[in-house]
Design a protein around this motif. Structure first.
Motif, PDB file in Angstrom:
ATOM      1  N   ARG A  42       0.844  -1.195   0.000  1.00 44.23           N
ATOM      2  CA  ARG A  42       0.000   0.000   0.000  1.00 44.23           C
ATOM      3  C   ARG A  42       0.884   1.252   0.000  1.00 44.23           C
ATOM      4  NH1 ARG A  42      -2.455   3.108   4.271  1.00 44.23           N
ATOM      5  NH2 ARG A  42      -4.277   4.180   3.452  1.00 44.23           N
ATOM      6  N   GLY A  43       0.619   2.140  -0.937  1.00 46.89           N
ATOM      7  CA  GLY A  43       1.371   3.392  -1.008  1.00 46.89           C
ATOM      8  C   GLY A  43       2.750   3.252  -1.614  1.00 46.89           C
ATOM      9  N   ASP A 118       0.238  19.892   3.649  1.00 47.87           N
ATOM     10  CA  ASP A 118       0.168  19.016   2.478  1.00 47.87           C
ATOM     11  C   ASP A 118       0.687  17.623   2.832  1.00 47.87           C
ATOM     12  OD1 ASP A 118      -0.768  21.144   1.023  1.00 47.87           O
ATOM     13  OD2 ASP A 118       1.112  21.507  -0.052  1.00 47.87           O
ATOM     14  N   GLN A 119       0.010  16.612   2.289  1.00 50.05           N
ATOM     15  CA  GLN A 119       0.359  15.220   2.561  1.00 50.05           C
ATOM     16  C   GLN A 119       0.254  14.401   1.279  1.00 50.05           C
ATOM     17  OE1 GLN A 119      -2.439  13.730   5.404  1.00 50.05           O
ATOM     18  NE2 GLN A 119      -1.856  15.169   7.000  1.00 50.05           N
ATOM     19  N   THR A 120       0.876  13.229   1.317  1.00 54.11           N
ATOM     20  CA  THR A 120       0.682  12.302   0.213  1.00 54.11           C
ATOM     21  C   THR A 120      -0.742  11.759   0.293  1.00 54.11           C
ATOM     22  OG1 THR A 120       1.504  10.421   1.484  1.00 54.11           O
ATOM     23  CG2 THR A 120       3.118  11.634   0.145  1.00 54.11           C
ATOM     24  N   THR A 121      -1.267  11.322  -0.827  1.00 54.07           N
ATOM     25  CA  THR A 121      -2.675  10.927  -0.903  1.00 54.07           C
ATOM     26  C   THR A 121      -2.982   9.637  -0.150  1.00 54.07           C
ATOM     27  OG1 THR A 121      -2.744  11.944  -3.084  1.00 54.07           O
ATOM     28  CG2 THR A 121      -4.576  10.517  -2.509  1.00 54.07           C
ATOM     29  N   MET A 122      -2.217   8.597  -0.381  1.00 53.74           N
ATOM     30  CA  MET A 122      -2.517   7.276   0.194  1.00 53.74           C
ATOM     31  C   MET A 122      -2.085   7.135   1.646  1.00 53.74           C
ATOM     32  SD  MET A 122      -4.020   5.139  -1.949  1.00 53.74           S
ATOM     33  CE  MET A 122      -3.604   3.573  -1.232  1.00 53.74           C
TER      34      MET A 122
END
Length: 160
Positions: A42-43, A118-122
């Protein structure tokens, strides 16, 4: 300036090596998980992107130190020593300016990423630390460019 650069060089090399090895291992585990066990990591795309940033931005100052950037010297070979020296000083000045500009712009983006969280999506990994890292290494690269410019300006030899 060169001393600072020399102290950072082993750290940058290890960072690039470890990040590249981690990226290869992550890809292997993801492919095996996806096609053998039907259970991908995942990710993995986000992690690979972050590891690529570490490889690329730790490699930029290393390439500068080694004078390993792509150079086309079709015209340079036809120049005389004095003109070649002027061209070298001009090239290092432009490289220094570009590194400082990119570092400053990236620093502004890092401040923005921190402010907006701001963050990564997954995986929800905060992006600001990575963008600060990118900016810092662009400024480290600027140190290398400044050292090379200084060397070009103070070099006594006719072979610049």
């Amino acid at each position: 300036m060169n001393r600072v650069f020399d102290l950072l060089q082993p750290l940058l090399k290890r960072m690039a090596e470890i990040s590249l090895a981690a990226m290869a291992l992550l890809t292997l585990v993801d492919v095996l998980g996806r096609y053998v066990f039907s259970f991908p990591v995942r990710g993995s795309v986000e992690l690979t992107e972050l590891l690529m940033v570490a490889v690329i931005f730790s490699g930029i100052p290393l390439a500068t130190k080694a004078h390993a950037h792509v150079a086309i010297d079709l015209v340079t070979l036809a120049l005389g020593p004095r003109t070649r020296r002027i061209q070298t000083v001009l090239a290092h000045t432009i490289a220094l300016g570009a590194s400082l500009l990119f570092g400053a712009v990236t620093w502004g983006r890092a401040l923005s990423a921190r402010e907006f969280e701001d963050q990564t999506t997954m995986l929800g990994i905060p992006l600001a630390p990575m963008v600060f890292f990118m900016s810092a290494l662009l400024f480290v690269n600027a140190l290398g460019n400044a050292a090379q410019l200084w060397q070009a300006l103070t070099e006594r030899s006719e072979h610049a």
